[in-house]
Design an enzyme around this catalytic site. Structure first.
Site, PDB file in Angstrom:
ATOM      1  N   GLY A  12       0.786  -1.229   0.000  1.00  0.00           N
ATOM      2  CA  GLY A  12       0.000   0.000   0.000  1.00  0.00           C
ATOM      3  C   GLY A  12       0.819   1.281   0.000  1.00  0.00           C
ATOM      4  CB  SER A  13       4.275   2.208  -0.989  1.00  0.00           C
ATOM      5  OG  SER A  13       4.375   1.816  -2.337  1.00  0.00           O
ATOM      6  CG  ASN A  14       1.445   3.415  -5.760  1.00  0.00           C
ATOM      7  OD1 ASN A  14       1.823   4.460  -6.284  1.00  0.00           O
ATOM      8  ND2 ASN A  14       1.998   2.236  -6.029  1.00  0.00           N
ATOM      9  CG  LEU A  86      -2.001  -8.561  -6.621  1.00  0.00           C
ATOM     10  CD1 LEU A  86      -1.003  -9.529  -6.021  1.00  0.00           C
ATOM     11  CD2 LEU A  86      -1.420  -7.909  -7.872  1.00  0.00           C
ATOM     12  CG  LEU A  88     -11.186 -10.088 -13.072  1.00  0.00           C
ATOM     13  CD1 LEU A  88     -10.149  -9.513 -14.037  1.00  0.00           C
ATOM     14  CD2 LEU A  88     -11.808 -11.334 -13.672  1.00  0.00           C
ATOM     15  CG  HIS A 105       1.090  -1.937 -15.610  1.00  0.00           C
ATOM     16  ND1 HIS A 105       0.673  -3.185 -15.178  1.00  0.00           N
ATOM     17  CD2 HIS A 105       2.119  -2.168 -16.456  1.00  0.00           C
ATOM     18  CE1 HIS A 105       1.404  -4.118 -15.751  1.00  0.00           C
ATOM     19  NE2 HIS A 105       2.294  -3.526 -16.526  1.00  0.00           N
ATOM     20  CG  ASP A 146      -2.417  -4.175 -17.206  1.00  0.00           C
ATOM     21  OD1 ASP A 146      -2.865  -3.581 -16.218  1.00  0.00           O
ATOM     22  OD2 ASP A 146      -1.688  -5.185 -17.116  1.00  0.00           O
ATOM     23  CD  GLU A 175       4.296   2.102  -9.355  1.00  0.00           C
ATOM     24  OE1 GLU A 175       3.284   1.887  -8.685  1.00  0.00           O
ATOM     25  OE2 GLU A 175       5.103   1.200  -9.662  1.00  0.00           O
TER      26      GLU A 175
HETATM   27  C1  GAR Z   1       2.996  -1.081  -7.633  1.00  0.00           C
HETATM   28  O1  GAR Z   1       4.276  -1.135  -8.185  1.00  0.00           O
HETATM   29  C2  GAR Z   1       1.943  -1.116  -8.734  1.00  0.00           C
HETATM   30  O2  GAR Z   1       2.339  -0.444  -9.895  1.00  0.00           O
HETATM   31  C3  GAR Z   1       1.832  -2.606  -8.979  1.00  0.00           C
HETATM   32  O3  GAR Z   1       1.848  -3.168  -7.691  1.00  0.00           O
HETATM   33  C4  GAR Z   1       2.668  -2.371  -6.853  1.00  0.00           C
HETATM   34  C5  GAR Z   1       1.918  -2.073  -5.573  1.00  0.00           C
HETATM   35  O4  GAR Z   1       2.754  -1.469  -4.635  1.00  0.00           O
HETATM   36  N1  GAR Z   1       0.653  -2.919  -9.721  1.00  0.00           N
HETATM   37  C6  GAR Z   1       0.622  -3.836 -10.689  1.00  0.00           C
HETATM   38  O5  GAR Z   1       1.578  -4.509 -10.992  1.00  0.00           O
HETATM   39  C7  GAR Z   1      -0.716  -3.948 -11.403  1.00  0.00           C
HETATM   40  N2  GAR Z   1      -0.572  -4.731 -12.600  1.00  0.00           N
HETATM   41  P1  GAR Z   1       2.156  -0.792  -3.331  1.00  0.00           P
HETATM   42  O6  GAR Z   1       1.258  -1.820  -2.653  1.00  0.00           O
HETATM   43  O7  GAR Z   1       3.353  -0.493  -2.479  1.00  0.00           O
HETATM   44  O8  GAR Z   1       1.414   0.449  -3.738  1.00  0.00           O
END
Ligand code: GAR
Length: 223
Positions: A12-14, A86, A88, A105, A146, A175
């Site tokens: 969940g860093s985003n 992750l 669907l 992505h 995607d 990101e």
């Molecule tokens: C991120 O790098 C995001 O782009 C990727 O999962 C990671 C989640 O990181 N998403 C995908 O690959 C989607 N196809 P986070 O949990 O630290 O935000």
């Protein structure tokens, strides 16, 4: 104030970057994260939500198909933001939130995307292909993995000595800058998905000229 649901399976860093950005905007924020959903009970994203007083919901894989839609309705969510989710997303949800659902992505779509391409698998494929440029893509979500309309992209170089970890770290750093800007812009209505299937409008920040022009000097975050 628009209400955002963030769906996250991982760390969940985003999500954190989005929470921090909206908090920094203060009263000028066009939206607030009001719900965080994870398919993993121990997902750190849920911890991050609770730490900010945001409702944290665990949606187990065994939950009925319409459970997500009911949660989003219950919390009157205007926008749905996928941040490393992750699972669907069921088609009825994708259709109802069309133009109001974003994903990020960790590569420059449409390359290195599609079913099964997530997290480190994406960076492995990028390194195996030997391309010299990767990056982050934010796009609206449609029924195809995607392939929804692209909102913005931010390129980073792939270095000869990169490993999956070093590349993932470089992409993740951009990101965290790109996604909050896109979420803000869509929440404000500055960026829209129009009926013609194209994205209109621009981000309220100066950087994404290269989203259309190509990078002269790819941004490299401090490492
Ligand atoms: C991120 O790098 C995001 O782009 C990727 O999962 C990671 C989640 O990181 N998403 C995908 O690959 C989607 N196809 P986070 O949990 O630290 O935000």
């Amino acid at each position: 104030m628009r209400r955002i649901a963030v769906l996250a399976s991982g760390g969940g860093s985003n999500l954190q970057a989005i929470l921090d950005h909206l908090a920094a905007l203060g009263a000028a924020a066009p939206a607030a994260v009001t719900l965080v959903v994870s398919d993993r009970a121990d997902g750190y994203a849920l911890e991050r939500a609770r730490a900010r007083g945001v409702v944290a919901a665990h949606l187990p894989r065994s939950a009925p198909d319409d459970a997500l839609e009911r949660l989003l309705d219950e919390h009157r969510c205007d926008l749905v933001v996928l941040a490393g989710y992750l699972r669907l997303v069921p088609e009825p949800v994708v259709r109802r939130w069309s133009g109001r659902m974003l994903n990020i992505h960790p590569a420059l779509l449409p390359a290195f995307g599609g079913h099964g391409m997530y997290g480190h698998r994406v960076h492995e494929a990028v390194l195996a292909a030997g391309v010299r440029l990767s990056g982050a893509t934010v796009h609206f979500v449609n029924e195809q993995f995607d392939r929804g309309a692209i909102v913005a992209q931010w390129p980073v170089p792939v270095r000869p000595d990169d490993t999956v970890e070093t590349l993932a770290q470089r992409v993740l750093a951009v990101e965290h800058r790109l996604y909050p800007w896109c979420v803000e812009a869509v929440a404000r209505g500055d960026v829209r998905l129009d009926d013609d299937g194209h994205v209109h409008g621009s981000l309220p920040y100066a950087f994404p000229r290269f989203a259309v022009e190509g990078p002269r000097h790819p941004f490299v975050p401090d490492e």
